[in-house]
Design a protein around this motif. Structure first.
Motif, short mmCIF file in Angstrom:
data_model
loop_
_atom_site.label_atom_id
_atom_site.label_comp_id
_atom_site.label_asym_id
_atom_site.label_seq_id
_atom_site.Cartn_x
_atom_site.Cartn_y
_atom_site.Cartn_z
N GLU A 97 -7.65 -0.61 0.33
CA GLU A 97 -6.54 0.32 0.55
C GLU A 97 -5.33 -0.04 -0.30
O GLU A 97 -4.66 0.84 -0.86
CB GLU A 97 -6.17 0.32 2.04
CG GLU A 97 -7.22 0.97 2.93
CD GLU A 97 -6.85 0.89 4.39
OE1 GLU A 97 -5.81 0.25 4.68
OE2 GLU A 97 -7.58 1.45 5.22
N ASN A 133 0.02 4.99 -6.79
CA ASN A 133 1.38 4.87 -7.30
C ASN A 133 1.42 4.92 -8.83
O ASN A 133 2.28 5.58 -9.42
CB ASN A 133 2.00 3.55 -6.81
CG ASN A 133 2.24 3.55 -5.31
OD1 ASN A 133 2.54 4.61 -4.73
ND2 ASN A 133 2.10 2.41 -4.69
N LEU A 144 -3.72 2.31 -3.01
CA LEU A 144 -2.31 2.69 -3.02
C LEU A 144 -1.66 2.34 -4.35
O LEU A 144 -0.85 3.12 -4.88
CB LEU A 144 -1.59 1.97 -1.88
CG LEU A 144 -1.92 2.45 -0.45
CD1 LEU A 144 -1.25 1.55 0.57
CD2 LEU A 144 -1.50 3.90 -0.27
#
Length: 233
Positions: A162, A170, A166
């Protein structure tokens, strides 16, 4: 040998066989314990103490009788006037008393040994059962710990995945923002170029109109100058 001492000797031989069966590795403690806890022996075990004390009492009585006979015939001193047959009878009775003493003594000793062996075998079987239960509990606890460790490692892997996802999102967002800003810049440049092209087209049209007007003027002036020359001629 009288009938009573024959029975006691038979009981002694049976005790020897039982001791050999319990001592030799014929059966495991589980099987012996299962046999001890069978229905028949369980019925006997309810009155085992009574039977034990009864047998011990009878054997002790015969042991005391044998000791009495030994003391009786060992203290007898044969006189010189007695017959040889009487002396042989005393010696035979002393031998029988000693034999009966050893038979009853060993019978009492083996009764105690058998009782102790049964107690130890039952305790060993219980300890083995408890050790197996403890081993199974330890194995189940180990399996549960391994499962928890695997779940924790899986959760950590998920968290790491995760986090990486992420981070990638980003980065992709940053790239999308950069591309959007580049696209807006390109749009602005395109609009500027378009406006410049339109102004150039307008200027070109204006210059073309002026050029056509000048060309018409030149044509008109040339025609007017040609007519004046003809008149002069």
């Amino acid at each position: 040998m009288s009938l009573v001492w024959t029975l006691i000797a038979t009981f002694l031989y049976a005790e020897i066989v039982v001791v050999l069966l319990l001592v030799l590795p014929i059966a495991s403690p589980y099987k012996w314990n299962r046999l001890f806890k069978s229905k028949f022996l369980a019925m006997l075990a309810q009155q085992a103490h009574l039977y034990f004390f009864l047998i011990m009492g009878v054997l002790i009585l015969f042991l005391l009788d044998a000791i009495r006979e030994m003391r009786k015939y060992s203290s007898h001193e044969a006189g010189g006037h007695e017959h040889l047959n009487v002396e042989m009878q005393h010696s035979m009775r002393l031998f029988r008393a000693q034999r009966n003493f050893y038979i009853s003594g060993f019978a009492i000793f083996l009764v105690l040994v058998i009782r102790r062996l049964v107690t130890l075998i039952s305790a060993q079987a219980n300890l083995l059962a408890q050790s197996e239960a403890s081993m199974k509990q330890a194995q189940s606890a180990t399996a549960a710990a391994r499962t928890l460790m695997a779940e924790k490692s899986t959760e950590k892997a998920k968290e790491a995945t995760e986090d990486s996802t992420l981070t990638e999102l980003n980065e992709l967002r940053k790239k999308v923002q950069e591309l959007t800003s580049d696209l807006n810049r390109e749009k602005k440049d395109k609009e500027a170029l378009k406006s410049q092209a339109e102004s150039l087209n307008k200027e070109y049209d204006r210059l073309t109109d002026e050029y056509s007007k000048l060309q018409k003027k030149i044509t008109i002036s040339d025609s007017s100058s040609g007519k004046g020359g003809e008149k002069d001629d």
